[in-house]
Design a protein around this motif. Sequence first.
Motif, short mmCIF file in Angstrom:
data_model
loop_
_atom_site.label_atom_id
_atom_site.label_comp_id
_atom_site.label_asym_id
_atom_site.label_seq_id
_atom_site.Cartn_x
_atom_site.Cartn_y
_atom_site.Cartn_z
N GLN A 27 -29.21 -37.37 -14.61
CA GLN A 27 -27.87 -37.95 -14.57
C GLN A 27 -26.81 -36.91 -14.95
OE1 GLN A 27 -28.92 -41.22 -17.23
NE2 GLN A 27 -28.29 -42.68 -15.65
N VAL A 28 -27.09 -36.11 -15.95
CA VAL A 28 -26.14 -35.06 -16.36
C VAL A 28 -26.02 -34.03 -15.25
CG1 VAL A 28 -25.67 -33.22 -18.02
CG2 VAL A 28 -26.56 -35.42 -18.83
N ASP A 29 -27.15 -33.61 -14.69
CA ASP A 29 -27.13 -32.62 -13.61
C ASP A 29 -26.33 -33.13 -12.41
OD1 ASP A 29 -28.62 -30.84 -15.10
OD2 ASP A 29 -30.53 -31.35 -14.12
N ALA A 30 -26.43 -34.41 -12.11
CA ALA A 30 -25.70 -34.99 -10.99
C ALA A 30 -24.20 -35.01 -11.24
CB ALA A 30 -26.20 -36.41 -10.71
N ALA A 31 -23.79 -35.10 -12.50
CA ALA A 31 -22.36 -35.15 -12.85
C ALA A 31 -21.72 -33.76 -12.94
CB ALA A 31 -22.18 -35.88 -14.18
N LEU A 32 -22.50 -32.74 -13.22
CA LEU A 32 -21.94 -31.40 -13.46
C LEU A 32 -21.11 -30.84 -12.30
CD1 LEU A 32 -24.74 -29.64 -15.52
CD2 LEU A 32 -22.44 -30.25 -16.29
N PRO A 33 -21.50 -31.05 -11.03
CA PRO A 33 -20.66 -30.50 -9.95
C PRO A 33 -19.23 -31.03 -9.93
CG PRO A 33 -22.84 -31.06 -9.11
CD PRO A 33 -22.74 -31.61 -10.52
N ASP A 34 -19.01 -32.20 -10.53
CA ASP A 34 -17.67 -32.78 -10.57
C ASP A 34 -16.86 -32.33 -11.79
OD1 ASP A 34 -18.16 -34.20 -8.23
OD2 ASP A 34 -19.01 -35.90 -9.34
N LEU A 35 -17.47 -31.50 -12.63
CA LEU A 35 -16.81 -31.01 -13.84
C LEU A 35 -16.56 -29.51 -13.70
CD1 LEU A 35 -19.02 -32.90 -16.44
CD2 LEU A 35 -16.76 -33.56 -15.60
N SER A 36 -15.35 -29.10 -13.99
CA SER A 36 -14.95 -27.71 -13.78
C SER A 36 -15.40 -26.79 -14.91
CB SER A 36 -13.42 -27.64 -13.66
OG SER A 36 -13.00 -26.32 -13.44
N GLY A 37 -16.41 -25.97 -14.63
CA GLY A 37 -16.83 -24.97 -15.60
C GLY A 37 -17.72 -25.46 -16.72
N TRP A 38 -18.14 -26.70 -16.68
CA TRP A 38 -19.01 -27.25 -17.73
C TRP A 38 -20.46 -26.93 -17.44
CZ3 TRP A 38 -17.11 -29.62 -22.07
CH2 TRP A 38 -15.75 -29.96 -22.06
N GLU A 39 -21.23 -26.77 -18.50
CA GLU A 39 -22.67 -26.56 -18.39
C GLU A 39 -23.37 -27.36 -19.48
OE1 GLU A 39 -23.42 -22.41 -18.99
OE2 GLU A 39 -22.89 -22.49 -21.10
N ARG A 40 -24.63 -27.62 -19.24
CA ARG A 40 -25.44 -28.26 -20.28
C ARG A 40 -26.08 -27.15 -21.09
NH1 ARG A 40 -30.68 -30.97 -19.05
NH2 ARG A 40 -29.93 -30.51 -16.98
N SER A 41 -25.91 -27.21 -22.39
CA SER A 41 -26.44 -26.17 -23.27
C SER A 41 -26.83 -26.79 -24.60
CB SER A 41 -25.37 -25.08 -23.48
OG SER A 41 -25.82 -24.11 -24.38
N ASP A 42 -28.07 -26.60 -24.98
CA ASP A 42 -28.57 -27.12 -26.27
C ASP A 42 -28.27 -28.60 -26.46
OD1 ASP A 42 -29.54 -24.56 -27.00
OD2 ASP A 42 -27.56 -23.99 -27.78
N GLY A 43 -28.47 -29.38 -25.40
CA GLY A 43 -28.31 -30.83 -25.49
C GLY A 43 -26.88 -31.32 -25.53
N ALA A 44 -25.93 -30.47 -25.12
CA ALA A 44 -24.52 -30.85 -25.11
C ALA A 44 -23.86 -30.32 -23.85
CB ALA A 44 -23.83 -30.28 -26.35
N LEU A 45 -22.67 -30.82 -23.58
CA LEU A 45 -21.83 -30.25 -22.51
C LEU A 45 -20.94 -29.20 -23.15
CD1 LEU A 45 -20.65 -33.45 -20.60
CD2 LEU A 45 -22.38 -31.80 -19.89
N ARG A 46 -20.80 -28.05 -22.49
CA ARG A 46 -20.00 -26.97 -23.06
C ARG A 46 -19.17 -26.30 -21.98
NH1 ARG A 46 -23.80 -24.94 -26.14
NH2 ARG A 46 -23.00 -26.10 -27.90
N ARG A 47 -17.93 -25.99 -22.35
CA ARG A 47 -17.04 -25.26 -21.45
C ARG A 47 -16.18 -24.31 -22.28
NH1 ARG A 47 -11.89 -27.30 -17.85
NH2 ARG A 47 -11.46 -25.25 -16.98
N SER A 48 -16.13 -23.05 -21.87
CA SER A 48 -15.26 -22.06 -22.49
C SER A 48 -14.14 -21.71 -21.54
CB SER A 48 -16.04 -20.78 -22.83
OG SER A 48 -16.98 -21.04 -23.85
N VAL A 49 -12.94 -21.59 -22.10
CA VAL A 49 -11.74 -21.29 -21.31
C VAL A 49 -11.01 -20.13 -21.98
CG1 VAL A 49 -9.59 -22.20 -20.38
CG2 VAL A 49 -11.54 -23.74 -20.70
N LYS A 50 -10.69 -19.11 -21.19
CA LYS A 50 -9.90 -18.00 -21.70
C LYS A 50 -8.45 -18.21 -21.29
CE LYS A 50 -9.84 -13.01 -22.14
NZ LYS A 50 -10.55 -11.78 -21.81
N PHE A 51 -7.56 -18.23 -22.27
CA PHE A 51 -6.14 -18.47 -22.05
C PHE A 51 -5.37 -17.15 -22.06
CE2 PHE A 51 -7.84 -22.43 -23.57
CZ PHE A 51 -7.21 -23.36 -22.75
N PRO A 52 -4.18 -17.12 -21.45
CA PRO A 52 -3.40 -15.89 -21.41
C PRO A 52 -3.02 -15.36 -22.80
CG PRO A 52 -2.51 -17.49 -19.86
CD PRO A 52 -3.56 -18.19 -20.67
#
Length: 94
Positions: free
Chosen positions: A8-33
């Motif tokens: 279910q998580v894998d099926a949802a990931l394509p709709d989320l921008s830059g998110w990945e499953r890591s250590d049982g959680a969703l994680r996204r890192s963003v670099k700002f200007p």
Amino acid sequence: MAVLTNDQVDAALPDLSGWERSDGALRRSVKFPTFLDGIEAVRRVAEVAEQKDHHPDIDIRWRTVTFTLVTHSAGGITDQDLQMAKAIDQLLGQ
């Protein structure tokens, strides 16, 4: 609240921008200007998190902000985490 399966998580990931499953959680890192741009993004996310009563773990490292979502009380990723990830994507314009 039910924990989602890996499929279910894998099926949802394509709709989320830059998110990945890591250590049982969703994680996204963003670099700002700038550092202050990152802090402002965190402030906006915090407002939505308060409204939803679902708070991400947030790690700030200079211009890089990492958002981590997991429903600790359920012991894994739930639909609430997916919805918060979508809300963060909207706030960040992605």
